[in-house]
Design a protein around this motif. Structure first.
Motif, PDB file in Angstrom:
ATOM      1  N   THR A   1      28.830  -7.938  23.465  1.00  0.00           N
ATOM      2  CA  THR A   1      27.574  -8.234  24.150  1.00  0.00           C
ATOM      3  C   THR A   1      26.395  -8.038  23.206  1.00  0.00           C
ATOM      4  O   THR A   1      26.256  -6.966  22.605  1.00  0.00           O
TER       5      THR A   1
ATOM      6  N   GLU B   1      32.148 -10.438  32.189  1.00  0.00           N
ATOM      7  CA  GLU B   1      31.182 -10.587  31.100  1.00  0.00           C
ATOM      8  C   GLU B   1      29.756 -10.431  31.605  1.00  0.00           C
ATOM      9  O   GLU B   1      28.928  -9.761  30.966  1.00  0.00           O
TER      10      GLU B   1
ATOM     11  N   ALA C   1      26.847  -7.645  30.751  1.00  0.00           N
ATOM     12  CA  ALA C   1      25.523  -8.095  30.315  1.00  0.00           C
ATOM     13  C   ALA C   1      24.438  -7.539  31.231  1.00  0.00           C
ATOM     14  O   ALA C   1      23.357  -7.137  30.774  1.00  0.00           O
TER      15      ALA C   1
END
Length: 339
Positions: free
Chosen positions: A9, A290, A294
């Motif tokens: 990330t 994901e 984030a």
């Protein structure tokens, strides 16, 4: 999976693996390094490392490590979640912690109030709230595209069976598997569940029966508006990892989890089996995991607020309790009111 997503990330400078077993944490670090080298190659074909953040390990006590961290992700055994959440929250370190925070409504109510009082930013890992498909589905409901809600249908089929030795400590299908549906369904449709019924059978692994659990189940829901819903669930399905949610109303029908990898074979003329069905829950929810990471990084920076604070789990936990009671008594159950 979480460590990998953190390392990939943007904005993450370092990932520190914390554990009591130095050999285990080093093994995880080595696997991550191998994944990094496999994913990243320069034009010359040599391994690269410019995208991934460095990964280190420590066996130092958590309390000693916390002052050096900007945020922490806890993915430990369920029975440790409440204690670790209190330790981290008291340090005011932003926290992403696996569900469930607690196994019952009363315990979770007290814990969430205590955690909120610290002012520490906390995300509980109900990852589907961060999934783009479920977010779009919820937006269709909010925008009125569905019309008057009438029917909600969910599918929750795991591809691979649980390890047999985990079944006695899984706390039942209602809390270990269906809790994600009990969270995402009310959040998506914006309509409280007022009645839960659950039936189930043991058709795959007899050990479930030894622990008053089930591997094949159906849950029915009644919403405050009068709309009805269902959740079909399997502990193992050789077809693949099948997780879907459909919402039907007076104006339209929408669904999350449908696509070329959905593990269903159409029997219509010209229909075919999916060539690459979802394999695991991690495979099915790559975008969700994901985006969850984030969002966590943005929360650490003060750019976003948690979509899943500690109290967010109260509804799911109350529905899980109701489902368990219904399963064991054979009667519909009204979920407990949560404050």
């Amino acid at each position: 999976m979480h460590a990998r997503n953190l390392a990939r990330t943007p904005g993450v400078d370092e990932v520190v693996l914390i554990g009591r077993d130095a050999g285990r944490t080093e093994s995880v670090r080595a696997r991550l390094a191998a994944q990094r080298d496999a994913e990243q190659t320069t034009e010359s074909g040599a391994p690269g490392s410019d995208v991934w953040a460095p990964v280190s390990t420590t066996v130092d006590p958590l309390a000693d490590v916390l002052p050096s961290l900007d945020g922490i992700l806890v993915a430990s055994a369920t029975d440790t979640h409440a204690e670790l959440a209190r330790v981290v929250a008291d340090s005011h370190t932003p926290l992403l912690i696996e569900k469930p925070l607690a196994l019952g409504v009363d315990e979770l109510t007290e814990l969430s109030r205590d955690l909120d009082a610290t002012g520490t930013p906390i995300m509980v890992a109900f990852h589907r709230r961060y999934d783009p498909g479920y977010q779009r589905l919820r937006q269709h409901v909010l925008d009125g595209d569905v019309g008057t809600l009438r029917l909600v249908q969910a599918t929750e089929n795991d591809h691979y069976a649980l390890p047999v030795d985990y079944i006695p400590q899984s706390h039942g299908m209602w809390l270990d598997l269906l809790v994600h549906d009990f969270d995402i369904i009310p959040w998506t449709v914006g309509d409280p569940v007022v009645e839960v019924s659950m039936i189930g059978s043991v058709l795959d692994e007899p050990v479930y029966g030894d622990h008053q659990d089930t591997d094949t189940a159906m849950v029915t829901l009644r919403f405050a508006s009068g709309a009805v819903g269902s959740i079909g669930a399997l502990r193992r399905s050789d077809a693949g990892q099948d997780v879907r949610l459909e919402v039907t109303g007076s104006k339209g029908a929408y669904g999350a989890g449908y696509g070329p990898r959905t593990p269903i074979t159409s029997t219509e003329p010209g229909g075919s089996a999916p060539s690459n069905p979802y394999d695991t829950f991690g495979d099915r929810f790559v975008p969700a995991f994901e985006e969850e990471i984030a969002h966590f990084v943005r929360m650490i920076r003060g750019e976003s607020e948690s979509l899943t604070p500690p109290a967010a789990g109260l509804v799911a936990t109350a529905l899980a309790e109701a489902a368990a009671e219904s399963f064991h008594t054979g009667r519909p159950v009204r979920p407990r009111t949560t404050a």
